[in-house]
Design a protein around this motif. Structure first.
Motif, PDB file in Angstrom:
ATOM      1  N   VAL C  42      12.489 -59.515  65.286  1.00  0.00           N
ATOM      2  CA  VAL C  42      11.969 -58.254  65.821  1.00  0.00           C
ATOM      3  C   VAL C  42      11.736 -57.310  64.656  1.00  0.00           C
ATOM      4  N   SER C  46       7.988 -51.455  64.313  1.00  0.00           N
ATOM      5  CA  SER C  46       7.115 -51.369  65.485  1.00  0.00           C
ATOM      6  C   SER C  46       7.869 -50.755  66.658  1.00  0.00           C
ATOM      7  N   CYS C  47       9.164 -50.995  66.708  1.00  0.00           N
ATOM      8  CA  CYS C  47       9.944 -50.535  67.854  1.00  0.00           C
ATOM      9  C   CYS C  47      10.147 -49.023  67.835  1.00  0.00           C
ATOM     10  N   CYS C  50       8.055 -47.229  70.121  1.00  0.00           N
ATOM     11  CA  CYS C  50       7.977 -47.754  71.489  1.00  0.00           C
ATOM     12  C   CYS C  50       8.808 -46.905  72.428  1.00  0.00           C
ATOM     13  N   ARG C  53      10.671 -49.573  75.842  1.00  0.00           N
ATOM     14  CA  ARG C  53      11.887 -50.348  75.609  1.00  0.00           C
ATOM     15  C   ARG C  53      12.094 -51.415  76.687  1.00  0.00           C
ATOM     16  N   GLU C  54      11.002 -52.077  77.051  1.00  0.00           N
ATOM     17  CA  GLU C  54      11.047 -53.069  78.122  1.00  0.00           C
ATOM     18  C   GLU C  54      12.083 -54.155  77.826  1.00  0.00           C
ATOM     19  N   CYS C  55      12.117 -54.581  76.569  1.00  0.00           N
ATOM     20  CA  CYS C  55      12.980 -55.700  76.200  1.00  0.00           C
ATOM     21  C   CYS C  55      14.449 -55.398  76.484  1.00  0.00           C
ATOM     22  N   PHE C  64      18.721 -57.282  72.914  1.00  0.00           N
ATOM     23  CA  PHE C  64      18.051 -56.159  72.249  1.00  0.00           C
ATOM     24  C   PHE C  64      18.911 -54.904  72.411  1.00  0.00           C
ATOM     25  N   ILE C  72      15.736 -51.134  66.802  1.00  0.00           N
ATOM     26  CA  ILE C  72      16.278 -52.144  67.711  1.00  0.00           C
ATOM     27  C   ILE C  72      17.068 -53.137  66.882  1.00  0.00           C
ATOM     28  N   CYS C  89       6.824 -57.036  76.024  1.00  0.00           N
ATOM     29  CA  CYS C  89       6.636 -56.114  74.902  1.00  0.00           C
ATOM     30  C   CYS C  89       5.150 -55.801  74.726  1.00  0.00           C
ATOM     31  N   GLU C  91       3.974 -53.825  72.201  1.00  0.00           N
ATOM     32  CA  GLU C  91       3.713 -53.429  70.824  1.00  0.00           C
ATOM     33  C   GLU C  91       3.325 -54.673  70.030  1.00  0.00           C
ATOM     34  N   ALA C  94       5.572 -56.664  67.219  1.00  0.00           N
ATOM     35  CA  ALA C  94       6.986 -56.284  67.219  1.00  0.00           C
ATOM     36  C   ALA C  94       7.866 -57.528  67.285  1.00  0.00           C
ATOM     37  N   ILE C  95       7.455 -58.528  68.062  1.00  0.00           N
ATOM     38  CA  ILE C  95       8.275 -59.716  68.242  1.00  0.00           C
ATOM     39  C   ILE C  95       7.539 -60.944  67.702  1.00  0.00           C
TER      40      ILE C  95
HETATM   41  S1  SF4 Z   1      10.589 -55.282  71.027  1.00  0.00           S
HETATM   42 FE1  SF4 Z   1       8.748 -54.409  71.990  1.00  0.00          FE
HETATM   43  S2  SF4 Z   1       9.490 -53.607  73.934  1.00  0.00           S
HETATM   44 FE2  SF4 Z   1      11.266 -53.919  72.669  1.00  0.00          FE
HETATM   45  S3  SF4 Z   1      11.620 -51.945  71.675  1.00  0.00           S
HETATM   46 FE3  SF4 Z   1      10.410 -53.189  70.251  1.00  0.00          FE
HETATM   47  S4  SF4 Z   1       8.299 -52.631  70.713  1.00  0.00           S
HETATM   48 FE4  SF4 Z   1       9.526 -51.927  72.468  1.00  0.00          FE
END
Ligand code: SF4
Ligand SMILES: Cc1cc2nc3c(=O)[nH]c(=O)nc-3n(C[C@H](O)[C@H](O)[C@H](O)COP(=O)(O)OP(=O)(O)OC[C@H]3O[C@@H](n4cnc5c(N)ncnc54)[C@H](O)[C@@H]3O)c2cc1C
Ligand code: SF4
Lengths: 266, 433, 111
Positions: C42, C46-47, C50, C53-55, C64, C72, C89, C91, C94-95
């Protein structure tokens, strides 16, 4: 020359009592042993033979080892509930033609680590057990040098030449991955099966360990606290520690006489 | 010369059936699985409808590792405090030719893969397929894996790599991935003595129960399930992904709330969690299905979104086994005919269209959306249980209210317009009827 | 003492008749064969931007963890390899999601 590796078929999920083919594998220590054997064999062009003692299901670990580079596989068809001496004798017979025999120091399913020692005794090989670091030989004539774990954080340095049984700890080497083609070939590998009909091992009569009773004086003191302190306090030396410098023979005699005195030996 | 004839990626139900079918047709088959053994990565609710195996393994029911045969199917509608249960029992389902059965996937998938080995396929586990190989014309002709010396070539690759299918995605068969087409399933395997399960669920020997639940998912769109194994019970929920985070409720909390529901709690009292697990479901059916054929490639099972998740039905294993079988047969035929391009492999799509695999999906096309819609999820359970509650409540000295009045009042209370009710009823009728 | 009387003595409501698990106990019921390579990574940068915070809510393994500085913290070890996180996610980048090395990761027993 042939190098043998002994692999024990155990539950890789960490459970000790469940024999389920799906969850079986071999321990990290056995994996390290196999890796060293393969490395030695690469240098010396020797043949690597893997051996396991167990039922048909155990052949899976042999195929796994073949996939990773071993050349021959032997399964000793024997009930694994036999004690270590019996298993070791059966293995010793199967690997007596080998020059080096690699084992894990002990298996993770409550292994005692005694099989390698029994094998060495059976074959009258040298033994280097519980190794934590190994330097492989650079030339055909040079020895394997190794570090062995001793109590109290001490290490013993060893040089291994000639016929020997070597057992290694799990953290010492990471086993290589099998190639895809290696795995496919391993599925077709013929596994040699040795049946052991008569296991004639003299196991000395055993009895439950029972140290001799010894009189301990009741603690004295005015308050209960004092009496408890007397038994449990470790802050003051009780005076048993003693360092002596003696020849091996006298040292051994002294140890035995002390053990008698303390009730551990009759 | 290729390394093998047919490579099957993934030893789930789709992959193993593809391998059995292709091996039985005399082809050299390599079946590749990333787990240490087939089934080790696979989780589901708990009921398999294995009749499709009749064709490949006629005596499957004598050997398959089955826990219990389903003889009771219940559909439960849960409001916060009430439950409406529609229960059907058929002891005939407990005998040959059988209907549904509970089984653990690490058992069932492993057994099915062994059938593929017995049919002549070569099974390679602990190997993750990382990509596709293509020839000079761009035709798929093999795979890459995470093993040293790990490339393998073949005439046809069958992707049975499950819901995340990176193979189908790499081949460009999927449109953009949309999270709203997926649901997350989480479940607990709970242990209880067999005798207690028998007593609480009203079954004996190897009879089992299947309960599908609507409502009871803490305001997150989805559903729940309870299945009986011999000495465990599977309790789980299926949750619509984009809604999950909006509700700020974590999956395990939603299971815990379901377990606390007064209609569920007595069933699982005293049970201990022995395994917690999670997996995705391709939920949207036809609306999300990828192209299933490319030059040298077929896609089957969840990898092709063939799972049928339509409310009271949650069937994927049978769809996977059927599509896998047809893929294996079509691949073998195409090879024998000497044409493994997309055109040569089209018999596969034809077969899917002719059989229940796509027929059921077409019939139930609208149902997943209907079942997961906000109205069905949040309003109908309360509405329906409200009606039943009042119909059976005796409030003497008041006389019983008329059903029409109850309907009208409950509908208003639930905030459902007559138009919406009629529309949903029609969609339901068309879909299910 | 019977379960029933225990409950009465301690004023325990009937609906909590099973032991509630801590998340650690819950995750410990599953077997994970951990490989040294992290199969999911992760990108904390990028987080930071965000808001959804769906994850954090959706990951069934609760891997997470938001940090106080808006990032994160992610651990790959106890992962079900389900795919939920990369699906929810929004973004890009991000992952980074892959399967673990063959033979490693989650091993189900009775699912
Ligand atoms: S992994 Fe994706 S959904 Fe989770 S905090 Fe980071 S950007 Fe947001
Ligand atoms: C919570 C839940 C409940 C469900 N309940 C039911 C039910 O009650 N009844 C029912 O019939 N269906 C049910 N399903 C659906 C069912 O589980 C699936 O439809 C079915 O498993 C699909 O089978 P498959 O073979 O296509 O895919 P999978 O079973 O997912 O198998 C895919 C296989 O491919 C392997 N694999 C994946 N990628 C790779 C790779 N790159 N390299 C090598 N191997 C790979 C995986 O390890 C796996 O073994 C449920 C699903 C869920 C999540
Ligand atoms: S794959 Fe599933 S379990 Fe693993 S981190 Fe992502 S959401 Fe969590």
């Amino acid at each position: 020359m042939t190098i043998a590796v002994c692999l024990k078929w155990i539950n890789a999920s960490g459970q000790t009592d469940i024999d389920d083919d799906r969850f079986m594998g071999f321990s990290y220590a056995d994996q390290a042993a196999l890796e060293y054997a393969l490395r030695v064999a690469e240098n010396t062009n020797d043949e690597v033979i893997v051996v396991t003692a167990g039922p048909v299901g155990a052949e899976a670990v042999l195929r796994d080892a073949i996939a990773r580079g071993a050349q021959r596989a032997v399964r000793i068809d024997i009930d694994r509930s036999h004690d270590s001496a019996v298993i070791a004798q059966a293995i010793a017979q199967a690997v007596s033609h080998c020059s080096l025999i690699w084992c894990g120091d002990y298996s993770s399913d409550r292994g005692s680590g005694s099989v390698p020692a029994f094998i060495a005794a059976q074959l009258s090989f040298a033994q280097a057990l519980g190794l934590v670091d190994i330097v492989l030989p650079t030339g055909a004539q040079s020895p394997i040098t190794a570090l062995r774990r001793l109590d109290g954080g001490r290490r013993e340095q060893l040089e291994i030449r000639g016929q020997a049984v070597i057992s290694v700890e799990g953290s010492t080497a990471r086993l290589r991955r099998a190639s895809l083609k290696g795995s496919m070939a391993a599925n077709k590998q013929v596994i040699e099966i040795v049946t052991v009909n008569q296991v004639a091992v003299e196991t000395p009569p055993t009895r439950a360990y029972r140290p001799r009773a010894r009189a301990v004086a009741a603690p004295v003191g005015n308050s209960a606290l004092d009496r408890v302190r007397q038994i449990t306090d470790t802050s003051t030396a009780k005076g048993h520690g003693e360092t002596v410098h003696l020849e091996p023979r006298e040292a051994a005699e002294l140890i035995v006489s002390k053990l008698r005195e303390w009730g551990y030996q009759s | 010369m290729t390394d093998t004839d047919i490579i099957v990626v993934g030893a789930g139900p789709a992959g193993s059936c593809a391998a059995i079918a292709a091996a039985k047709a005399g082809k050299r088959v390599v079946l590749i699985e990333r787990g240490p053994f087939p089934g080790s990565k696979n989780m589901y609710g708990g009921v398999i409808y294995p009749r499709i195996l009749d064709e490949l393994i006629p005596d499957w029911f004598e050997h398959a590792p089955i826990q219990r045969w389903i003889v009771r199917r219940s559909t439960m509608l849960l409001s916060d405090t009430g439950a409406l249960n529609i229960d059907y029992r058929s002891n005939a389902w407990g005998q040959a030719p059988y209907n549904g059965a509970t089984a653990y996937r690490p058992d069932f998938d492993n057994w099915l893969a062994q059938q593929a080995v017995a049919a002549g396929a070569e099974l390679i586990c602990s190997t993750t397929v990382t990509g596709l190989l293509r020839d000079a014309q761009g035709r798929i002709n093999g795979i890459t894996t995470d093993r040293p010396d790990g490339d393998l070539t073949a005439s046809v690759v069958i992707a049975c790599d499950g819901v995340n299918s990176f193979i189908a995605k790499e081949a460009g068969l999927y449109k953009a991935v949309d999270a709203s087409n997926y649901t997350l399933g989480v479940k607990e395997t709970l242990s209880l003595p067999k005798s207690v399960i028998d007593e609480r669920f009203g079954v004996r020997d190897n009879q089992g129960v299947d309960i599908e639940i609507l409502g009871g998912t803490s305001g997150v769109n989805g559903g729940g399930f309870i299945y009986t194994n011999l000495d465990t019970i599977a309790v789980g929920v299926v949750l619509k992904l984009p809604k999950l985070s909006a509700q700020k409720k974590r999956p395990e909390e939603i299971i815990a709330e379901l377990k606390r529901h007064p209609a569920i709690a007595p069933l699982i009292e005293g049970a201990e969690v022995i395994e917690y697990s999670a997996h995705l479901i391709p939920e949207a059916g036809l609306d999300m299905m990828p192209k299933m054929v490319a030059d040298g490639l077929l896609v089957a099972g969840d990898a092709a979104a063939l799972c049928l998740a339509a409310g009271i039905w949650l069937e994927g294993v049978n769809f996977a086994m059927a599509s896998g079988m047809y893929a294996g047969q079509s691949a073998a035929q195409a090879m024998t005919a000497g044409n493994t391009t997309a055109a040569g492999l089209q018999t596969y799509t034809k077969k899917l269209n002719e059989t229940f695999v796509l027929k059921d999906h077409k019939k139930l096309r609208k149902i997943p959306h209907l079942v997961l819609s906000d109205r069905v999820q949040h309003k109908y359970p309360g509405f329906v249980t409200g009606i039943v509650e009042r119909m059976f409540r005796v409030e003497n000295p008041h006389p019983k209210p008329g059903v029409r009045r109850i309907l009208r009042e409950e509908r208003k209370k639930a905030g459902i317009s007559l138009m919406d009710l009629v529309r949903d009823a029609l969609t339901g009728l068309k879909g299910f009827g | 003492m019977s379960l029933e009387s225990l409950r009465a003595a301690n004023n325990i409501e009937r609906d909590t008749t099973w032991a509630e698990l801590s998340f650690q106990e819950r995750i410990d019921t599953a077997e994970f064969r951990i490989h040294e390579r992290a199969h999911i990574t992760v990108n904390g940068d990028s987080c930071r931007g965000c808001t959804t915070r769906e994850c954090v809510v959706a990951c069934p393994a609760n891997l997470f963890v938001p940090t106080s500085d808006g990032g994160i913290l992610f651990n790959y070890e106890n992962c079900f390899e389900c795919g939920t996180c990369y699906m929810v996610c929004n973004e890009a980048g991000a992952i980074t999601w892959t399967y673990p090395e063959g033979g490693y990761g989650i091993v189900f027993h009775r699912t």
